[in-house]
Design a protein around this motif. Structure first.
Motif, mmCIF file in Angstrom:
data_model
loop_
_atom_site.group_PDB
_atom_site.id
_atom_site.type_symbol
_atom_site.label_atom_id
_atom_site.label_comp_id
_atom_site.label_asym_id
_atom_site.label_seq_id
_atom_site.Cartn_x
_atom_site.Cartn_y
_atom_site.Cartn_z
ATOM 1 N N TRP A 214 1.733 2.050 -3.563
ATOM 2 C CA TRP A 214 0.599 2.542 -4.352
ATOM 3 C C TRP A 214 0.088 3.892 -3.852
ATOM 4 N N GLU A 215 0.298 4.219 -2.606
ATOM 5 C CA GLU A 215 -0.147 5.512 -2.085
ATOM 6 C C GLU A 215 0.726 6.656 -2.573
ATOM 7 N N ARG B 12 -9.435 0.001 -5.359
ATOM 8 C CA ARG B 12 -9.083 1.262 -4.700
ATOM 9 C C ARG B 12 -8.511 2.295 -5.671
ATOM 10 N N PRO C 110 -5.162 3.942 4.822
ATOM 11 C CA PRO C 110 -4.287 2.791 4.532
ATOM 12 C C PRO C 110 -3.999 1.924 5.753
ATOM 13 N N LEU D 151 0.824 -1.213 0.000
ATOM 14 C CA LEU D 151 0.000 0.000 0.000
ATOM 15 C C LEU D 151 0.856 1.260 0.000
#
Length: 216
Positions: free
Chosen positions: A120-121, A185, A198, A117
């Motif tokens: 991807w964030e 998402r 997250p 995550l």
């Protein structure tokens, strides 16, 4: 008399190097220097993101990178080769594997979810990752390249460290779980998942990933 000709005026006959010309570097230095490969990869990621796999060409990548198309072929061979190298740079297995495998086995699920995550964030890494994913979803050749990379370079190496039955299947199940989250998402932006914190996602997903990766 042969030694008094004009050849000596250029420095070769005196043992002195010819003076370096000032100004812009030669075309060869600009297009074949150590930064050329990096520029090609950056251009390739942009081209794949904007045009998709099918409409991206070696010529277009070369033009965007400011190099000759022959240099792209020299470094990467084919378009599949360029795409594979772009995938490699985007996923960076040298970072993924220590982040997931380092530390106690009982925390592997949480580490996988948190690292995945975090990548991807970050908008800087999310954009090229989305380009790779969309290319793989829409074109079979791109899917083959991505599948080979994910299976061979990531999941098989993770599976080799798992002390569980069917380790490759377990690693693939964990990957499929995280990719499902990515699709909902970041691609489909389905709510409430798209806006969830997250840390909350990690807390909810980690036990399932740990069951895949650590429970016998």
């Amino acid at each position: 008399m042969a030694g008094t000709g004009k050849a000596g005026t250029g420095g070769a006959g005196t043992g002195e190097a010819a003076p370096r010309r000032r100004g812009r570097p030669s075309r060869k230095a600009a297009t074949e220097g150590p930064g050329a490969r990096t520029r090609i990869l950056e251009a390739a990621r942009t081209e794949f993101a904007e045009r998709g796999y099918d409409k991206t060409s070696i010529r277009g990548i070369a033009k965007a990178a400011g190099v000759d198309a022959a240099l792209v072929h020299h470094y990467f061979g084919t378009k599949d080769g360029v795409f594979a190298a772009a995938v490699e740079v985007t996923f960076e297995p040298a970072l993924v594997l220590p982040a997931v495998l380092g530390g106690p086995p009982e925390g592997m699920g949480e580490r996988l979810a948190a690292f995945f995550l975090s990548v991807w964030e970050d908008p800087a890494t999310r954009t090229p990752l989305l380009a790779v994913l969309r290319s793989a979803v829409t074109h079979e050749a791109a899917a083959d390249v991505l599948r080979d990379f994910v299976l061979r370079r990531l999941l098989e190496r993770i599976a080799a460290e798992l002390d569980v039955p069917d380790p490759t299947l377990r690693a693939e199940l964990a990957a499929s779980h995280m990719l499902g989250i990515v699709m909902l998402r970041y691609v489909l932006r389905a709510e409430p998942l798209a806006s969830a914190d997250p840390a909350e996602i990690v807390a909810m997903v980690a036990p399932t990933l740990q069951r895949y990766l650590g429970e016998r």
